[in-house]
Design an enzyme around this catalytic site. Structure first.
Site, short mmCIF file in Angstrom:
data_model
loop_
_atom_site.label_atom_id
_atom_site.label_comp_id
_atom_site.label_asym_id
_atom_site.label_seq_id
_atom_site.Cartn_x
_atom_site.Cartn_y
_atom_site.Cartn_z
N CYS A 97 10.57 -3.47 42.61
CA CYS A 97 11.87 -3.36 41.96
C CYS A 97 12.58 -2.08 42.42
CB CYS A 97 11.66 -3.36 40.44
SG CYS A 97 13.18 -3.49 39.49
N CYS A 98 11.85 -0.94 42.41
CA CYS A 98 12.45 0.31 42.88
C CYS A 98 12.80 0.23 44.35
CB CYS A 98 11.48 1.47 42.64
SG CYS A 98 11.47 2.13 40.97
N CYS A 180 16.44 4.07 34.92
CA CYS A 180 16.91 2.75 34.49
C CYS A 180 16.47 2.50 33.05
CB CYS A 180 16.33 1.68 35.39
SG CYS A 180 16.89 1.75 37.09
N CYS A 183 12.93 1.15 32.05
CA CYS A 183 11.78 1.96 32.44
C CYS A 183 11.85 3.38 31.88
CB CYS A 183 11.68 2.03 33.96
SG CYS A 183 11.58 0.42 34.74
N CYS A 206 10.24 6.94 41.90
CA CYS A 206 10.85 5.70 42.43
C CYS A 206 10.44 5.44 43.87
CB CYS A 206 12.37 5.81 42.47
SG CYS A 206 13.15 6.52 41.08
S1 SF4 Z 1 13.34 2.33 37.53
FE1 SF4 Z 1 12.64 0.31 36.72
S2 SF4 Z 1 14.45 -1.06 36.67
FE2 SF4 Z 1 14.95 0.76 37.92
S3 SF4 Z 1 14.55 0.10 39.99
FE3 SF4 Z 1 12.68 1.13 39.29
S4 SF4 Z 1 11.36 -0.48 38.35
FE4 SF4 Z 1 13.46 -1.33 38.64
#
Ligand code: SF4
Length: 215
Positions: A97-98, A180, A183, A206
């Site tokens: 996701c990151c 985010c 998280c 991240c």
């Molecule tokens: S902080 Fe969480 S929602 Fe944001 S990109 Fe990373 S895993 Fe995804």
């Protein structure tokens, strides 16, 4: 640049050395310090943020407030692929996701610059403990300037208060470090300031500031 150089001096030096320079901000307290220095001193530095699509409403509000306060534009950089269809990827695979929302878009964006500025401090995470004021970023292939690297948390807040810099309203509600929304959780007194990031998992970064050779 030496260890004792003030952040503004570092930024002025960076502009002279690197006409194609940008600052990537996530609107943390440290980022607000750098935006304040750029804005008040009208430094010719591009600014952007990784708009992951999962930012807090309070962060979006701060974004607009900073633009208005300093008369600047903070560009939005979006994920490179459409990931809205991947439901709750932050739960099943936060590293991916990151990567999709942050690392890949950052890599693409930085390709147009010869240097980028960050607001990291050494005492934030073990991964940042050896960060230098000026580095060669081998991961993204450009120079990396870290003007606040020697500052403490207290240095940051002293600057913010002294200069009446806009900050995220969530700081007042127990969120010292804000990423985010899915998280990030508040911390309780005594916890590490980044304990609310990816709570319950070993993930601390991240991937933006992790060197290739430390993976
Ligand atoms: S902080 Fe969480 S929602 Fe944001 S990109 Fe990373 S895993 Fe995804």
């Amino acid at each position: 640049m030496t260890e004792g150089s003030p952040p503004l001096e570092i930024l002025r030096w960076a502009v002279a050395e690197h006409p194609r320079i940008t600052f990537a901000t996530g609107f943390g307290a440290e980022g607000c310090v750098v935006i304040d220095l750029i804005g008040r001193n009208k430094l010719p530095i591009d600014i952007f943020t990784l708009d992951t699509g999962e930012l807090f409403p309070e962060t979006l509000e701060l974004w607009k407030r900073l633009e208005s306060r300093y008369g600047i534009t903070i560009r939005a950089v979006h994920p490179v692929v459409e990931i809205a269809s991947i439901d709750r990827l932050w739960e099943s695979d936060p590293d991916r996701c990151c990567d999709l929302r942050k690392v890949q878009p950052l890599r693409n964006e930085l390709a147009g610059f010869s240097a980028w500025i960050t607001a990291i401090r050494r005492d934030q995470t073990p991964e940042r403990a050896n960060a230098q004021i000026v580095e060669t970023d081998t991961k993204f292939g450009l120079a990396k300037i870290n003007p606040l690297v020697t500052w403490t948390h207290d240095d940051v807040w002293a600057h913010l208060y002294a200069n009446d810099v806009p900050t995220n309203a969530l700081h007042e509600r127990g969120y010292p470090s804000i990423g985010c929304a899915p998280c990030t959780s508040p911390v309780v007194p005594g916890e590490n300031l980044r304990a609310g990031r990816w709570r319950g998992s070993a993930k601390r970064e991240c991937g933006l500031h992790i060197k290739e050779d430390s993976k």
